[in-house]
Design a protein around this motif. Structure first.
Motif, PDB file in Angstrom:
ATOM      1  N   ALA A 134     -17.677  11.333  24.887  1.00 28.33           N
ATOM      2  CA  ALA A 134     -17.187  12.667  25.270  1.00 28.33           C
ATOM      3  C   ALA A 134     -15.713  12.625  25.652  1.00 28.33           C
ATOM      4  O   ALA A 134     -15.125  13.654  25.974  1.00 28.33           O
ATOM      5  CB  ALA A 134     -18.008  13.186  26.444  1.00 28.33           C
ATOM      6  N   ARG A 135     -15.103  11.441  25.642  1.00 29.05           N
ATOM      7  CA  ARG A 135     -13.763  11.309  26.206  1.00 29.05           C
ATOM      8  C   ARG A 135     -12.688  11.041  25.151  1.00 29.05           C
ATOM      9  O   ARG A 135     -11.537  10.790  25.469  1.00 29.05           O
ATOM     10  CB  ARG A 135     -13.774  10.195  27.275  1.00 29.05           C
ATOM     11  CG  ARG A 135     -14.837  10.490  28.345  1.00 29.05           C
ATOM     12  CD  ARG A 135     -15.017   9.398  29.364  1.00 29.05           C
ATOM     13  NE  ARG A 135     -16.046   9.761  30.339  1.00 29.05           N
ATOM     14  CZ  ARG A 135     -16.315   9.069  31.438  1.00 29.05           C
ATOM     15  NH1 ARG A 135     -15.640   7.964  31.707  1.00 29.05           N
ATOM     16  NH2 ARG A 135     -17.268   9.462  32.278  1.00 29.05           N
ATOM     17  N   LEU A 136     -13.068  11.124  23.881  1.00 27.42           N
ATOM     18  CA  LEU A 136     -12.055  10.983  22.819  1.00 27.42           C
ATOM     19  C   LEU A 136     -11.114  12.179  22.891  1.00 27.42           C
ATOM     20  O   LEU A 136     -11.527  13.279  23.275  1.00 27.42           O
ATOM     21  CB  LEU A 136     -12.741  10.950  21.448  1.00 27.42           C
ATOM     22  CG  LEU A 136     -13.157   9.569  20.932  1.00 27.42           C
ATOM     23  CD1 LEU A 136     -14.161   8.920  21.851  1.00 27.42           C
ATOM     24  CD2 LEU A 136     -13.696   9.664  19.521  1.00 27.42           C
ATOM     25  N   ILE A 196     -30.394  16.469  29.030  1.00 27.08           N
ATOM     26  CA  ILE A 196     -29.216  15.867  28.394  1.00 27.08           C
ATOM     27  C   ILE A 196     -29.377  14.345  28.283  1.00 27.08           C
ATOM     28  O   ILE A 196     -28.768  13.709  27.429  1.00 27.08           O
ATOM     29  CB  ILE A 196     -27.935  16.224  29.195  1.00 27.08           C
ATOM     30  CG1 ILE A 196     -26.683  16.029  28.359  1.00 27.08           C
ATOM     31  CG2 ILE A 196     -27.877  15.459  30.498  1.00 27.08           C
ATOM     32  CD1 ILE A 196     -25.428  16.553  29.035  1.00 27.08           C
ATOM     33  N   ARG A 197     -30.255  13.778  29.117  1.00 25.84           N
ATOM     34  CA  ARG A 197     -30.409  12.328  29.103  1.00 25.84           C
ATOM     35  C   ARG A 197     -31.669  11.854  28.382  1.00 25.84           C
ATOM     36  O   ARG A 197     -32.040  10.695  28.471  1.00 25.84           O
ATOM     37  CB  ARG A 197     -30.372  11.772  30.538  1.00 25.84           C
ATOM     38  CG  ARG A 197     -28.996  11.887  31.143  1.00 25.84           C
ATOM     39  CD  ARG A 197     -28.629  10.806  32.108  1.00 25.84           C
ATOM     40  NE  ARG A 197     -27.209  10.841  32.383  1.00 25.84           N
ATOM     41  CZ  ARG A 197     -26.683  11.168  33.574  1.00 25.84           C
ATOM     42  NH1 ARG A 197     -27.472  11.436  34.580  1.00 25.84           N
ATOM     43  NH2 ARG A 197     -25.381  11.205  33.750  1.00 25.84           N
ATOM     44  N   LEU A 198     -32.307  12.756  27.654  1.00 23.18           N
ATOM     45  CA  LEU A 198     -33.468  12.330  26.852  1.00 23.18           C
ATOM     46  C   LEU A 198     -33.066  11.134  25.987  1.00 23.18           C
ATOM     47  O   LEU A 198     -31.965  11.109  25.422  1.00 23.18           O
ATOM     48  CB  LEU A 198     -33.941  13.474  25.953  1.00 23.18           C
ATOM     49  CG  LEU A 198     -34.892  14.492  26.603  1.00 23.18           C
ATOM     50  CD1 LEU A 198     -35.124  15.670  25.676  1.00 23.18           C
ATOM     51  CD2 LEU A 198     -36.213  13.837  26.959  1.00 23.18           C
ATOM     52  N   TYR A 200     -25.018   2.215  40.214  1.00 23.74           N
ATOM     53  CA  TYR A 200     -25.020   2.896  38.917  1.00 23.74           C
ATOM     54  C   TYR A 200     -24.237   2.150  37.850  1.00 23.74           C
ATOM     55  O   TYR A 200     -24.354   2.448  36.670  1.00 23.74           O
ATOM     56  CB  TYR A 200     -24.443   4.310  39.091  1.00 23.74           C
ATOM     57  CG  TYR A 200     -25.398   5.235  39.797  1.00 23.74           C
ATOM     58  CD1 TYR A 200     -25.203   5.603  41.118  1.00 23.74           C
ATOM     59  CD2 TYR A 200     -26.532   5.703  39.149  1.00 23.74           C
ATOM     60  CE1 TYR A 200     -26.102   6.437  41.772  1.00 23.74           C
ATOM     61  CE2 TYR A 200     -27.444   6.539  39.798  1.00 23.74           C
ATOM     62  CZ  TYR A 200     -27.216   6.898  41.102  1.00 23.74           C
ATOM     63  OH  TYR A 200     -28.108   7.722  41.749  1.00 23.74           O
ATOM     64  N   PHE A 201     -23.421   1.191  38.247  1.00 23.41           N
ATOM     65  CA  PHE A 201     -22.606   0.497  37.254  1.00 23.41           C
ATOM     66  C   PHE A 201     -23.043  -0.955  37.100  1.00 23.41           C
ATOM     67  O   PHE A 201     -22.249  -1.831  36.835  1.00 23.41           O
ATOM     68  CB  PHE A 201     -21.118   0.591  37.620  1.00 23.41           C
ATOM     69  CG  PHE A 201     -20.555   1.995  37.625  1.00 23.41           C
ATOM     70  CD1 PHE A 201     -21.192   3.023  36.952  1.00 23.41           C
ATOM     71  CD2 PHE A 201     -19.399   2.295  38.311  1.00 23.41           C
ATOM     72  CE1 PHE A 201     -20.703   4.317  36.964  1.00 23.41           C
ATOM     73  CE2 PHE A 201     -18.876   3.589  38.329  1.00 23.41           C
ATOM     74  CZ  PHE A 201     -19.530   4.606  37.650  1.00 23.41           C
ATOM     75  N   ALA A 202     -24.364  -1.178  37.298  1.00 31.34           N
ATOM     76  CA  ALA A 202     -24.993  -2.477  36.996  1.00 31.34           C
ATOM     77  C   ALA A 202     -24.495  -3.609  37.895  1.00 31.34           C
ATOM     78  O   ALA A 202     -24.358  -4.745  37.453  1.00 31.34           O
ATOM     79  CB  ALA A 202     -24.769  -2.849  35.513  1.00 31.34           C
TER      80      ALA A 202
HETATM   81  O1  TEU Z   1     -21.746  11.059  37.953  1.00 30.64           O
HETATM   82  C1  TEU Z   1     -22.845  10.747  38.769  1.00 30.64           C
HETATM   83  C2  TEU Z   1     -23.969  10.488  37.862  1.00 30.64           C
HETATM   84  O2  TEU Z   1     -24.208  11.205  36.936  1.00 30.64           O
HETATM   85  C3  TEU Z   1     -24.721   9.267  38.078  1.00 30.64           C
HETATM   86  O3  TEU Z   1     -25.107   9.241  39.433  1.00 30.64           O
HETATM   87  C4  TEU Z   1     -25.905   9.247  37.160  1.00 30.64           C
HETATM   88  O4  TEU Z   1     -27.021   9.622  37.877  1.00 30.64           O
HETATM   89  C5  TEU Z   1     -25.962   7.854  36.609  1.00 30.64           C
HETATM   90  O5  TEU Z   1     -24.894   7.733  35.722  1.00 30.64           O
HETATM   91  C6  TEU Z   1     -27.270   7.593  35.943  1.00 30.64           C
HETATM   92  O6  TEU Z   1     -27.420   8.367  34.801  1.00 30.64           O
HETATM   93  C7  TEU Z   1     -20.618  11.531  38.672  1.00 30.64           C
HETATM   94  C8  TEU Z   1     -19.490  11.739  37.683  1.00 30.64           C
HETATM   95  O7  TEU Z   1     -19.881  12.766  36.753  1.00 30.64           O
HETATM   96  C9  TEU Z   1     -19.239  10.436  36.984  1.00 30.64           C
HETATM   97  O8  TEU Z   1     -18.252  10.600  35.953  1.00 30.64           O
HETATM   98  C10 TEU Z   1     -18.756   9.433  38.014  1.00 30.64           C
HETATM   99  O9  TEU Z   1     -18.638   8.169  37.407  1.00 30.64           O
HETATM  100  C11 TEU Z   1     -19.748   9.336  39.178  1.00 30.64           C
HETATM  101  O10 TEU Z   1     -20.227  10.589  39.645  1.00 30.64           O
HETATM  102  C12 TEU Z   1     -19.064   8.695  40.381  1.00 30.64           C
HETATM  103  O11 TEU Z   1     -18.161   9.626  40.931  1.00 30.64           O
END
Ligand code: TEU
Length: 590
Positions: free
Chosen positions: A439-441, A296-298, A151-153
């Motif tokens: 969202a974290r400000l 929310i992700r549109l 998820y983090f590239a």
């Molecule tokens: O987020 C998980 C999540 O939303 C991702 O798997 C999402 O599917 C991805 O970003 C693609 O849109 C939760 C927490 O809400 C997030 O803050 C954490 O970074 C993550 O899990 C890991 O714990």
């Protein structure tokens, strides 16, 4: 309406501990700060606080990397502070749920330190270790066990020199995945991360990445969808996996159920209602409800992996269709759902779905969003700052200066390294709209320096929005026409007419209209008490544009002509329904 669990009618409010209120001047929010603001939340109409992770953590992913489930990150406070928060909630008839992060731990958790110490350590199998592969081209280059992209590239595998194997992490390399296939590991999770807090009095959990604990254990490569990339999106390898329902039923049966703990699962990457229902059906005995992210992700481009921050504009009809899909999917079932439009992982609603370009449209659109959310069926979740119309960072803030999130920076780094100027430009634009950082400000409490989030002269962990003098809770508490005052009104309306707005049937009208979002809410037939059997109906009319709209004949336009029944018409000041509608709508009264 008897027989309904308390958490269906409750209003939940998510607090992101780092950014809510700093009581000791270290630039980080903390639990005593939250306790000092609990009356503010009670007055808003909050019933349950969901507190994002406050556990001991190296903070590589803002606490979603837990190194000790049973202690509190020092900047947030102590166990006693959490006890004080629990008491403060319960003293007001409010409840507290925590964030259960058990797909992975931090790499500093003692379980992982033991697991990585040797291949024969008893906890080796509590994480997912695999030997390397070697490139078939004969170059002998060492390769990860699969081609999965996280998820983090980055790859989902990191090499461990000491034991000469890779370990799996869907997220950051400092967040190794726990092996839920191992029963001893699951038992330890239930005892250490869940039971411990229930014993201290918390009322339940938001369950992080709730559909990802069961992987495809043959660990095959994912099909190539990104040509030329060594890592490929592979959500089907870990989302809604073969044993996920078994695991969740076990966790509920063994620990959540017997304690009556409420559970709301974070159910991302599951856009098909047929796949969501098994998680939230009461008979299934898994979760009470879930957060699903299609709406929310549109605007996130392509697949959420490679394209998440390549923004693709969308029109109101697409938003309406998405809301409708998730408003109706539990109808006639024993399932339940949620209504939410903000959290700590997404851009601010007033910037994403409203107009934050100037004070007047920002306030007006924030109220439209308030009325929209407050009239949706399901349990309502608000995110800190949504109630005062907090917006995304100013567009001229630079990613490299102000964005802190490991996901934002992961995608930005990947775009930078791609050497593709257009990709970098689009990624920066996408982050300005969608990044989790918005969202974290720090929460904007008042117009004092640092917006009252922390003491003057202290540097907050994240920069305060430049607009805090115009948008802050103090000013809005004094103003009956403010966004905050409006939220209090609509939350009250929601509860007064719960049969319509919390439990009612949703019927979308004018689906293709580009600026009006109009729906009917009908009370279910099983109303008990004096109104038993009557069908009540409300028409909710939201103008998502900045131009005034008139519908000459509401009846025909709304397709409701000829129908009767009590029509609840509620007008809010500047939200008056145009006069030519009043006669038509009044005609339906009674
Ligand atoms: O987020 C998980 C999540 O939303 C991702 O798997 C999402 O599917 C991805 O970003 C693609 O849109 C939760 C927490 O809400 C997030 O803050 C954490 O970074 C993550 O899990 C890991 O714990």
């Amino acid at each position: 309406h008897d027989g309904k669990p308390w958490w269906k009618d409750a209003v939940f409010y998510q607090v992101y501990p780092a950014s809510f209120k700093d009581s000791n001047g270290d630039g980080w929010g903390d639990i005593p700060g939250l306790v000092s603001k609990i009356d503010y939340l009670a007055e808003l109409g909050v019933d349950v606080i969901w507190l994002s992770p406050m556990y001991e953590s190296p903070q590589k992913d803002m606490g979603y990397d837990v190194s000790d489930y049973q202690s509190v990150y020092s900047r947030y406070g102590t166990l006693r502070d959490v006890d004080a928060l629990i008491s403060a909630c319960h003293a007001r008839g409010m409840k507290l749920i925590l964030d259960l992060v058990v797909n992975h731990t931090s790499d500093q958790h003692r379980w992982f330190l033991e697991s990585r110490s040797s291949k024969t350590n008893p906890k080796r199998d509590w994480y997912i270790w695999k030997p390397p592969r070697f490139s078939p081209s004969g170059g002998g280059e060492r390769l990860p066990p699969t081609n999965w992209r996280g998820y983090f590239a980055t790859s989902t595998w990191t090499w461990d020199e000491q034991t000469q194997e890779y370990y799996l992490h869907l997220y950051h390399s400092s967040q190794p995945d726990l092996n839920w296939e191992n029963p001893a590991c699951r038992r330890a999770i239930y005892d250490e991360a869940v039971r411990f807090w229930l014993d201290r009095g918390v009322d339940g959990f938001r369950i992080d990445t709730v559909n990802k604990y069961s992987k495809v254990t043959s660990y095959p490569d994912a099909p190539v969808v990104i040509p030329g990339s060594p890592i490929q999106p592979a959500p089907e390898m870990w989302c809604n996996g073969p044993r996920i329902h078994e695991f969740l039923r076990e966790m509920r049966a063994q620990v959540l159920g017997p304690r009556g703990a409420v559970s709301v699962g974070e159910l991302s990457n599951t856009p098909d209602p047929e796949q969501v229902m098994p998680y939230v059906s009461a008979a299934a005995g898994e979760l009470d409800m879930a957060h699903e992210f299609s709406t929310i992700r549109l605007g996130t481009g392509g697949n959420i992996f490679q394209g998440k921050y390549l923004y693709e504009p969308f029109g109101l009809p697409a938003l309406k269709r998405s809301v409708e899909k998730w408003q109706v999917f539990t109808e006639g079932t024993d399932g339940w759902h949620t209504a939410f439009i903000e959290n700590h992982d997404n851009g601010r609603a007033v910037s994403r779905f409203g107009d934050d370009s100037a004070p007047e449209p920002r306030a007006a659109s924030a109220k439209v969003i308030a009325l929209w959310q407050a009239t949706l069926t399901g349990t309502l979740f608000l995110y800190q700052g949504q109630e005062i119309g907090m917006s995304n960072m100013p567009r001229d803030w630079k990613v490299e200066d102000e964005y802190k999130d490991v996901e934002s920076l992961g995608f930005y780094k990947e775009a930078l390294e791609s050497g593709d100027e257009e990709r970098l430009r689009r990624t920066a634009e996408g982050l300005r709209i969608l990044a989790r950082d918005h969202a974290r400000l720090p929460f904007q409490w008042d117009d004092s320096p640092n917006a009252g989030f922390t003491a003057d002269g202290v540097k907050p962990w994240m920069r305060v929005h430049d607009g805090f003098r115009e948008v802050n809770a103090e000013q809005q508490m004094q103003d009956p026409g403010s966004v905050l005052s409006f939220y209090k009104k609509v939350l009250k309306l929601r509860k007064e007419h719960g049969d319509l707005f919390i439990h009612g049937r949703f019927r979308l009208l004018l689906p293709e209209d580009e600026s009006l979002f109009v729906y009917v809410k009908e009370s279910a037939d099983h109303i008990v008490g004096p109104d038993a059997g009557t069908k009540r109906r409300a028409v909710v009319v939201l103008n998502f544009s900045s131009t005034e709209r008139r519908l000459p004949d509401v009846g025909a336009a709304l397709g409701l002509d000829g129908q009767s029944g009590n029509l609840l018409i509620t007008t809010f000041g500047e939200h008056k329904i145009p006069s030519e509608w009043a006669d038509t709508l009044r005609a339906w009264e009674g």
